[in-house]
Design an enzyme around this catalytic site. Structure first.
Site, PDB file in Angstrom:
ATOM      1  N   HIS A 175       0.831  -1.223   0.000  1.00  0.00           N
ATOM      2  CA  HIS A 175       0.000   0.000   0.000  1.00  0.00           C
ATOM      3  C   HIS A 175       0.861   1.267   0.000  1.00  0.00           C
ATOM      4  O   HIS A 175       0.413   2.306   0.476  1.00  0.00           O
ATOM      5  CB  HIS A 175      -0.940   0.041   1.205  1.00  0.00           C
ATOM      6  CG  HIS A 175      -1.658  -1.252   1.470  1.00  0.00           C
ATOM      7  ND1 HIS A 175      -2.904  -1.548   0.970  1.00  0.00           N
ATOM      8  CD2 HIS A 175      -1.276  -2.353   2.172  1.00  0.00           C
ATOM      9  CE1 HIS A 175      -3.275  -2.758   1.360  1.00  0.00           C
ATOM     10  NE2 HIS A 175      -2.300  -3.277   2.097  1.00  0.00           N
ATOM     11  N   SER A 189      14.595  22.198 -15.914  1.00  0.00           N
ATOM     12  CA  SER A 189      13.415  23.024 -16.097  1.00  0.00           C
ATOM     13  C   SER A 189      13.871  24.388 -16.590  1.00  0.00           C
ATOM     14  O   SER A 189      14.923  24.881 -16.187  1.00  0.00           O
ATOM     15  CB  SER A 189      12.684  23.171 -14.755  1.00  0.00           C
ATOM     16  OG  SER A 189      11.911  24.359 -14.773  1.00  0.00           O
ATOM     17  N   LYS A 235      15.905  22.095 -10.839  1.00  0.00           N
ATOM     18  CA  LYS A 235      15.173  20.871 -11.184  1.00  0.00           C
ATOM     19  C   LYS A 235      16.005  19.868 -11.963  1.00  0.00           C
ATOM     20  O   LYS A 235      16.920  20.199 -12.692  1.00  0.00           O
ATOM     21  CB  LYS A 235      13.926  21.220 -12.023  1.00  0.00           C
ATOM     22  CG  LYS A 235      12.788  21.817 -11.244  1.00  0.00           C
ATOM     23  CD  LYS A 235      12.271  20.935 -10.114  1.00  0.00           C
ATOM     24  CE  LYS A 235      11.365  19.826 -10.591  1.00  0.00           C
ATOM     25  NZ  LYS A 235      10.118  20.333 -11.146  1.00  0.00           N
ATOM     26  N   GLU A 238       9.268   8.947 -17.072  1.00  0.00           N
ATOM     27  CA  GLU A 238       7.871   9.366 -17.266  1.00  0.00           C
ATOM     28  C   GLU A 238       7.369   8.988 -18.659  1.00  0.00           C
ATOM     29  O   GLU A 238       6.220   8.571 -18.835  1.00  0.00           O
ATOM     30  CB  GLU A 238       7.740  10.871 -17.034  1.00  0.00           C
ATOM     31  CG  GLU A 238       7.956  11.252 -15.576  1.00  0.00           C
ATOM     32  CD  GLU A 238       8.026  12.759 -15.384  1.00  0.00           C
ATOM     33  OE1 GLU A 238       7.178  13.282 -14.665  1.00  0.00           O
ATOM     34  OE2 GLU A 238       8.926  13.409 -15.948  1.00  0.00           O
TER      35      GLU A 238
END
Ligand code: ARG
Length: 461
Positions: free
Chosen positions: A160, A281, A287, A294
């Site tokens: 979980h 970024s 970043k 992704e």
């Protein structure tokens, strides 16, 4: 024949197709990828036509030499697309005619584009299965190396997404070795089932010429010919099986990608992706984004879409060939491209990710991850029934929580006050190291088991 009509099938037509008809019908932009398979299929076919006496030796020699020249031209300069020529089969044959003259027209004896495209596409898909297998093997090799490096590295095991029990990072990575190993099995299995040549099924019913399908099948590297001509030209389940195996691989890639994304996030800090696998970024200079992971996660959705798309194309088609089936290739080729990229990206990331053992261990120690070890100790050492041990351990967790410590932070007196049967000997199991080392059941996370699993997986490779 009107000059407007198609030279391959225009005999019964008075006028050519409309521009839109041409456009919707043309598949060359997609199926040009099959040119090697198409020429290989034609060479096997013409050799067989010679061996069986269906064509004379002179024509066979001219056709075969011409086909080799077409191949050399495509290899050197690519193929010039002409939408009026519809597909790869007509392109090759038209070019052959330009090179050798009317004898080119004999190549299509005892054959149809229906068995031609079926054999081309099977050859291509069989090779794609082998490529997927090789790429998966590369990824597994990378995972094994990292698993070995981190056979002792302790991290939290989750259920979980809550810290559950400590495990080793090596064990976690080996879970993916199992998944990708099964994926290899799926590609191998699909490749074996599609290892039958449809060439010679002709349009749908077979042919009256005395062809030798065994000969063309073995020339093309198939185990044998398909057994039913209708099935041969109308089946695309080989392509669907390739997509199904791709989809399953995509699911596994996506889960691993998701973990990379979570682990790279600052609150976790389990890993750092190298520059080569991160992007910055344009507005936030600090970043470091896991874009490759992704995109692997995103593209894996396209595999299911591809499987669904081709399934829907096929599901209502009566036997045998329908032009709907021409749309099979755009779907499969796109999935193939994405799969190659995803496997390469994941292998690259796996080879270069740096893991942060200190963070992993710290997280493993959070969330009372050794509570099960305490309960098991009460059962094993103090003879307490498991349900009661569960209850006692729950009280220990409550006490530790109130104190703001982990279980090992409770004093001997505090533990004994909860239950007199808890003696200082319990310290043996309360550390994450002891917990992990004790999980020696087959398939368990103990470092010794992980090393044995790595050795066994290498042997299977
Ligand atoms: N381009 C076609 C395809 O990919 C080849 C088969 C055409 N057959 C036909 N009867 N029109 O499916």
């Amino acid at each position: 024949m009107s000059s407007e009509t198609n030279s391959m099938w225009g005999g019964r037509f008075g006028a050519g197709p409309s521009a839109v008809m041409r456009e919707i019908n043309a598949s060359i932009a997609i199926d040009k990828r099959l040119w090697r398979q198409d020429i290989a299929g034609s060479r096997a076919h013409v050799a067989m036509l010679g061996a069986t006496g269906i064509l004379n030796a002179e024509d066979v020699a001219a056709i075969d030499a011409g086909l080799q020249q077409v191949a050399a031209e495509y290899e050197a300069g690519g193929l010039v697309e002409d939408a009026a020529l519809e597909d790869i089969h007509m392109h090759v044959e038209t070019r052959l005619r330009a090179i050798i003259g009317p004898a080119a027209g004999r190549l299509h004896t005892a054959r149809s584009r229906n068995d031609q495209v079926a054999v081309d596409f099977r050859l291509w898909t069989k090779a794609a299965c082998a490529e997927a297998d090789a790429a998966l093997k590369g990824l597994i090799t990378a995972l094994l190396a990292r698993a070995e490096e981190h056979a002792d590295t302790i991290m939290p095991g989750f259920t979980h997404l809550q810290v559950a029990q400590p495990v080793t990072l090596g064990h976690h990575l080996m879970a993916y070795v199992e998944m990708f190993g099964r994926d290899r099995g799926r590609f191998a299995d699909a490749a074996q089932r599609m290892d039958e040549s449809p060439l010679g099924a002709a349009a749908l019913a077979g042919t009256s010429f005395p062809i030798d399908r065994q000969m063309t099948a073995s020339a093309l590297g198939f185990a044998g010919p398909t057994r039913n001509s209708l099935d041969s030209v109308s089946d695309r389940d080989f392509a669907l099986e390739y997509l199904a195996a791709t989809h399953m691989t995509g699911l596994h890639l996506s889960r691993l990608a998701e973990e990379i994304i979570i682990w790279a996030s600052q609150p976790y800090g389990f890993i750092t992706l190298p520059d080569a696998w991160s992007t910055g970024s344009s507005i936030m200079p600090q970043k470091r984004n896991p874009d490759a992971a992704e995109l692997v996660r995103a593209k894996s959705g396209a595999f299911l879409a591809a499987y669904t798309r081709l399934s829907v194309v096929m599901k209502g088609l009566p036997l045998a060939y329908s032009k709907d089936m021409q749309d099979d290739k755009v779907t499969v080729f796109a999935a193939y491209d994405d799969l190659g990229l995803c496997l390469a990206a994941m292998t690259g990331m796996m080879e270069t990710i740096s893991f942060n053992p200190a963070k992993l261990r710290q997280a493993a120690n959070s969330g009372f991850s050794t509570a099960t070890d305490l309960a098991d100790w009460l059962v094993r050492v103090a003879g307490v029934p498991f349900r009661e041990a569960h209850e006692i351990t729950g009280n220990c967790v409550k006490a530790a929580e109130a104190k703001g410590s982990d279980l090992n932070g409770l004093t001997d007196a505090e533990l004994a006050a909860i239950d007199a049967r808890i003696t200082p000997a319990v310290r043996d199991v309360l550390s994450v190291e002891a917990s992990v080392a004790s999980r020696t059941s087959f398939g368990g996370t103990a470092p010794a088991n992980v090393r044995a699993a790595i050795t066994a997986a290498r042997a299977r490779l």
